[in-house]
Design an enzyme around this catalytic site. Sequence first.
Site, short mmCIF file in Angstrom:
data_model
loop_
_atom_site.label_atom_id
_atom_site.label_comp_id
_atom_site.label_asym_id
_atom_site.label_seq_id
_atom_site.Cartn_x
_atom_site.Cartn_y
_atom_site.Cartn_z
N ASP A 168 0.46 -1.23 -0.29
CA ASP A 168 0.19 0.41 -0.19
C ASP A 168 0.80 1.05 -0.37
O ASP A 168 1.81 0.91 0.18
CB ASP A 168 -0.48 -0.13 1.40
CG ASP A 168 -2.35 0.67 1.32
OD1 ASP A 168 -2.75 0.83 0.56
OD2 ASP A 168 -3.82 -0.55 1.51
N ASP A 184 -10.29 2.96 -3.04
CA ASP A 184 -10.99 1.55 -2.94
C ASP A 184 -12.40 1.23 -3.26
O ASP A 184 -13.19 2.25 -2.66
CB ASP A 184 -10.84 1.32 -1.13
CG ASP A 184 -9.78 1.77 -0.22
OD1 ASP A 184 -8.66 1.33 -1.08
OD2 ASP A 184 -9.17 1.00 0.72
C1 GLA Z 1 -5.95 1.12 1.60
C2 GLA Z 1 -6.28 -0.15 0.37
C3 GLA Z 1 -7.00 -1.21 0.74
C4 GLA Z 1 -6.16 -1.98 2.40
C5 GLA Z 1 -7.09 -0.77 3.07
C6 GLA Z 1 -6.18 -1.12 4.66
O1 GLA Z 1 -7.11 1.64 1.61
O2 GLA Z 1 -6.54 0.77 -0.75
O3 GLA Z 1 -7.00 -2.20 -0.11
O4 GLA Z 1 -5.37 -2.95 2.39
O5 GLA Z 1 -5.67 0.26 3.01
O6 GLA Z 1 -6.58 -0.40 5.32
#
Ligand code: GLA
Length: 639
Positions: free
Chosen positions: A193, A280
């Site tokens: 990430d 997301d």
């Molecule tokens: C980000 C990523 C998600 C997930 C969260 C975890 O938002 O894009 O897919 O992994 O972090 O905190």
Amino acid sequence: MGFGKGLATGLAIVWLFAGVANAAPDRLAPTGHWTAVATGQASTPPMGWNSWNAFHTDVTEQKVLDSAKAIVDSGLAAKGYRYINLDDGWWLKRRASDGRMIVRTAIFPSAAVGGAEETSFRPFTDRIHAMGLKAGIYSDIGANNCSQAFGGPDTPNLPEGTVAEREVGLYGHIDQDIKLYFGDWAFDYIKVDACGIRAFGADSAKVKSGLYRALDPLIDTKEIRRTDIPAVRALYQQVADALHHTNPDNDYIFSICAWGSADVRAWAKDVGNVSRTSDDITPSWTRMLANFDSAVGRSLYAHPGSWNDPDMLFIGHGDFDEHHLTEARSHFALWSMLSAPLLIGYDLRQAPQPLMDILGNSDIIAVDQDAAGNQAVLAYDTDDIQILVKTLANGHKAVAIFNRGLAPAEVTLTAHHLKFDGNTPVTLKDLWDGHALPAFSGETRMHLEPRQTLIFDAAGTRSLSDGLYLSEMTGRVNPAVDGVVTPQPDPTIHRMITPWGGTTDTGEPPAYTGWGGAQADATPYRQMLRIYGTAYETGLGVLSNSRLEVKADGQFRRFVAEVGVDDSTFDADDDVTFSVYGDGKLLTTSKAMRFGQPAQTLTADVTGVRIVELVARGKAGKNKTPTVVTWGNAALLNK
Ligand code: GLA
């Protein structure tokens, strides 16, 4: 040759080399190689399960193992779902003495192999491996992570300890952590990430309060101009290098999670196996659409080895739960057409059978996993209806007809959409239920319910009988240089605010740069390909000062295309030369071409050639105002 002349020639050569050494590398010079990622285990898109959408940071070893068991027992593992990936929440802290990461044994009890600070994920990965599955872990490219950035007081399982101990991301520890995760702990997959290089600026509330150390953000998700693209890429490249060194058997997958920021569209395919194209996903119809849109225009940027990732599946939740099977089916079919990773984000201990049937539809999984690796191309894209066509390895087409809207729709599918001959029969097999439809010639009418996706395997007579259009083999075309000089947000993607924001936020959408990138069957700005008034329904659209690599693999005899400056160009004064190379050697070049001139036909003998390169070079060598160029009807022929 006299002495004097020889010396002069020698000096000239020395001078020439000195000149070459000093010059900036010519990015348009043919390499004779495929430069997108081919390392790692991603010849087809990864499939499996991830803990995030099911449990967020409220994850436990038992929940993960139960889900893994459900994957095996339900038969999903046998259908290809094999990666069991941990997401955020697994970590306790980074050990003060030597920086070794410590697992939170309260939720992963099998990791307690020694004293309080002696932990190992090896017993856990051993169990996953013993089930015939593979194991994935999660980290961040910065010092801190996403739940630390965006979690609230109720977020469970945030890292503990001093400020330094809570720095659980890879930053400053890339080699150490990758060695631990892949060497000692035997993981097979890592998602990295990027919150740590986005959300911990000196002025952020959590840094100001002393909770975290400041790290100057390299990414501004809303302003590409405030993003340090080369620095972001360099950090991810370090991870790629570490993975490569730690896994001499090549058994790993590297997933880049920078949510379409930092111009990942242009470079992630050269660094990682999978790259997120958007923020997301949430279990809402409109967010699923926005994520779909972030990837659907990027067909040429997905290949065996490196895939677009519109985020994990949300089937089972919200708009995609067992009461919304039409929506759940659409989500699944669309992800398969995109050659997206199929990562289940659902608590499989309680999955109703109709949802398992969607996830387990072998025919649709086969579309996602098709060996040719061609992400679907939009054949029709207007109103609420989209038609996507994916050329399969066996010459058939997978076709999805998608109704985004809330009203039923009558849709005409034509042989033409499929690049099939309109006078010979086309047969369709419905991939939802396996039924064959009566053969049609020319066109056929379909009824779609709101939000429904029909998906078929189509067999027919190809309109190009003796080869493949390049837009039918997107998995074999790599825009090594796509001519985009100034990355711009893609305006065709619906303006969603981040899922972590709300209407009290600024409401500014993230900038998914990609506008102007190379396109199959459209200009870089998604208009019809057109040279001097002649429209091309097939071809590649790109900016000048570009170099496209095409994997011919010695399977074709001839390259053909009608080339020219596209009628939609911004710069109408440029002179563009189109050149075709075979394994690094020049095969043919056009004359210098300008806006308002008819197309020139280029043909080249590519017998035995492995890599064909298509270079369109503008006068200035760099686009100030983009020159739009068209490789109309570009194809590789067998004769
Ligand atoms: C980000 C990523 C998600 C997930 C969260 C975890 O938002 O894009 O897919 O992994 O972090 O905190």
